[in-house]
Design a protein around this motif. Structure first.
Motif, mmCIF file in Angstrom:
data_model
loop_
_atom_site.group_PDB
_atom_site.id
_atom_site.type_symbol
_atom_site.label_atom_id
_atom_site.label_comp_id
_atom_site.label_asym_id
_atom_site.label_seq_id
_atom_site.Cartn_x
_atom_site.Cartn_y
_atom_site.Cartn_z
ATOM 1 N N ASP A 30 0.818 -1.222 0.000
ATOM 2 C CA ASP A 30 0.000 0.000 0.000
ATOM 3 C C ASP A 30 0.850 1.270 0.000
ATOM 4 O OD1 ASP A 30 -2.844 0.961 0.211
ATOM 5 O OD2 ASP A 30 -1.906 2.092 1.810
ATOM 6 N N PHE A 31 0.704 2.041 -1.057
ATOM 7 C CA PHE A 31 1.482 3.260 -1.205
ATOM 8 C C PHE A 31 1.138 4.287 -0.113
ATOM 9 C CE2 PHE A 31 1.953 7.578 -2.806
ATOM 10 C CZ PHE A 31 3.309 7.577 -3.081
ATOM 11 N N PHE A 32 -0.146 4.415 0.209
ATOM 12 C CA PHE A 32 -0.537 5.465 1.165
ATOM 13 C C PHE A 32 -0.118 5.096 2.589
ATOM 14 C CE2 PHE A 32 -3.601 5.943 -2.374
ATOM 15 C CZ PHE A 32 -3.146 7.183 -2.822
ATOM 16 N N LEU A 33 -0.274 3.835 2.957
ATOM 17 C CA LEU A 33 0.194 3.410 4.282
ATOM 18 C C LEU A 33 1.727 3.551 4.344
ATOM 19 C CD1 LEU A 33 -0.278 2.143 7.091
ATOM 20 C CD2 LEU A 33 -0.076 -0.104 6.021
ATOM 21 N N GLY A 34 2.398 3.149 3.251
ATOM 22 C CA GLY A 34 3.861 3.264 3.218
ATOM 23 C C GLY A 34 4.289 4.717 3.370
ATOM 24 N N SER A 35 3.587 5.622 2.705
ATOM 25 C CA SER A 35 3.939 7.046 2.800
ATOM 26 C C SER A 35 3.715 7.550 4.224
ATOM 27 C CB SER A 35 3.074 7.880 1.845
ATOM 28 O OG SER A 35 3.181 7.354 0.554
ATOM 29 N N HIS A 36 2.678 7.030 4.869
ATOM 30 C CA HIS A 36 2.417 7.418 6.258
ATOM 31 C C HIS A 36 3.551 6.939 7.171
ATOM 32 C CE1 HIS A 36 0.204 8.467 9.826
ATOM 33 N NE2 HIS A 36 0.254 7.220 10.257
ATOM 34 N N VAL A 37 4.024 5.728 6.915
ATOM 35 C CA VAL A 37 5.126 5.187 7.722
ATOM 36 C C VAL A 37 6.392 6.035 7.508
ATOM 37 C CG1 VAL A 37 6.640 3.182 8.019
ATOM 38 C CG2 VAL A 37 4.181 2.847 7.819
ATOM 39 N N VAL A 38 6.642 6.433 6.268
ATOM 40 C CA VAL A 38 7.810 7.286 5.977
ATOM 41 C C VAL A 38 7.670 8.601 6.759
ATOM 42 C CG1 VAL A 38 8.969 8.635 4.167
ATOM 43 C CG2 VAL A 38 8.245 6.270 3.691
ATOM 44 N N ARG A 39 6.475 9.180 6.725
ATOM 45 C CA ARG A 39 6.228 10.460 7.426
ATOM 46 C C ARG A 39 6.444 10.299 8.931
ATOM 47 N NH1 ARG A 39 1.468 12.205 4.929
ATOM 48 N NH2 ARG A 39 0.479 10.395 5.827
ATOM 49 N N MET A 40 5.938 9.206 9.501
ATOM 50 C CA MET A 40 5.995 9.040 10.955
ATOM 51 C C MET A 40 7.384 8.661 11.454
ATOM 52 S SD MET A 40 3.029 9.866 11.815
ATOM 53 C CE MET A 40 2.968 9.477 13.559
ATOM 54 N N THR A 41 8.127 7.884 10.659
ATOM 55 C CA THR A 41 9.444 7.427 11.134
ATOM 56 C C THR A 41 10.558 8.371 10.698
ATOM 57 O OG1 THR A 41 9.802 6.087 9.143
ATOM 58 C CG2 THR A 41 8.785 4.981 11.044
ATOM 59 N N GLY A 42 10.309 9.157 9.657
ATOM 60 C CA GLY A 42 11.343 10.052 9.123
ATOM 61 C C GLY A 42 12.455 9.297 8.397
ATOM 62 N N ARG A 43 12.284 7.999 8.168
ATOM 63 C CA ARG A 43 13.334 7.212 7.499
ATOM 64 C C ARG A 43 13.386 7.550 6.018
ATOM 65 N NH1 ARG A 43 14.250 1.349 10.161
ATOM 66 N NH2 ARG A 43 15.469 1.082 8.281
#
Ligand code: 13P
Ligand code: SF4
Length: 310
Positions: free
Chosen positions: A149-162
């Motif tokens: 999932d692109f949107f969940l993945g983007s959310h994870v990127v936003r939250m972790t800052g990785r």
């Protein structure tokens, strides 16, 4: 008719030592008769804990496969074997194998909305309620392939800052169709309402950009939304996810108002399950879901990691 079906189901459950596990998106009458109702993570945990011999999964196919992988000694039934998932279908094992070849040292994190074959090629599984925690548990220097999932993945990127997370370009057609305009208009028409957004939604970025003086936005899994709505002092909520969740939100919070961000956000797969099909599933043992042993052994590793991260 509905009462008769419910009675028949109750009797068949006793006869076969069975329980019905239902996802939060199932139609209201199914939610009301379920022995356990929850999000994907909670359903997996409940399946593991249950002492019943037969688990009827009122949900979609990957949920039944997950239960079969976690509970190989139980009989797992899905009332309609055509209940798939458009998101799970966005990646094939061949595509994942070739993606892994491009990043041979990367850790593969798969959303639980995937086939058993994809899970077997993954290092970790996650759900929307623990995706951030799962990624945070992985060595920060390791590349991560996050799918589908692109949107969940983007959310994870936003939250972790990785910066080292590569995200697959898949989407759930139900959540992707909840558009920015629908959501923003609903919020503007209900000043003071809180906005609850599922991370599979295409509108998550826009939701988080709404100034707090207009509305508070929270990105949450379905169980996260249920917990939040119970504890928040707000009395009105705009909910950006599949509309089946509104049944439980309203039932648990009769004094609060819940509005769908998009009234047509109905998952056709979740809605393939009916009381009749649950009755027939119990009566005729249809449709068994059994993940083959070799595949199960591999898929169990990422799933156990998912359940352990919590
Ligand atoms: P959760 O209930 O885990 O948030 O999942 C949403 C979903 O789309 C399940 O298919
Ligand atoms: Fe799949 Fe979307 Fe339906 Fe969930 S709502 S089961 S992700 S198609």
């Amino acid at each position: 008719m509905e009462q008769t079906l419910v009675k028949e189901i109750e009797a068949l459950k006793v006869k076969h030592n069975a329980v019905v596990l239902a996802h939060n998106y199932e139609p209201g009458p199914i939610q009301d008769l379920a022995d356990f109702l929850g999000d994907s993570l909670a359903l997996a945990r409940w399946a593991q804990k249950s002492t019943a011999e037969v688990l009827v999964l009122a949900g979609v196919y990957f949920m039944a496969e997950t239960a079969s992988i976690l509970c190989p000694d139980k009989t797992v039934l899905i009332p309609d074997s055509g209940a798939g998932c458009s998101l799970a279908d966005t990646i094939t094992p061949e595509q994942l194998i070739s993606w892994k070849k491009q990043y041979p040292d990367a850790t593969v994190v798969s959303y639980v909305n995937t086939s058993a074959a994809i899970k077997a090629l993954s290092d970790y599984c996650c759900t929307s309620s623990n995706a951030v925690k799962v990624v945070e548990s992985i060595d920060p220097d390791r590349d991560i392939l996050f799918l589908p999932d692109f949107f969940l993945g983007s959310h994870v990127v936003r939250m972790t800052g990785r910066k080292n997370i590569h995200v697959w370009n898949g989407e759930c057609h139900v959540h992707a169709a909840i558009e920015n305009e629908d959501m923003v208009n609903k919020v503007r028409r209900h000043p003071g309402a809180e906005l609850l957004v599922h991370p599979e939604c295409g509108c998550t970025t826009r939701a988080l950009a709404i100034p707090p003086k207009e509305a508070t936005s929270r990105v949450l899994s379905t169980d996260g939304m249920l917990f939040y709505a119970r504890t928040s002092p707000a009395d009105t909520f705009v909910v950006a996810t599949e509309v089946g969740l509104l049944h439980r939100l309203r039932k648990e919070n009769p004094d609060k108002t819940f509005l769908a961000a998009h009234d047509d956000a109905l998952c056709p797969f979740m809605n393939m399950i009916s009381l009749e099909k649950i009755r027939d599933s119990l009566r005729y043992g249809r449709h068994p879901v059994k993940v083959a042993s070799a595949l199960r052994t591999k898929a169990l590793i990422p799933l156990e990691r998912m359940v352990a991260v919590g």
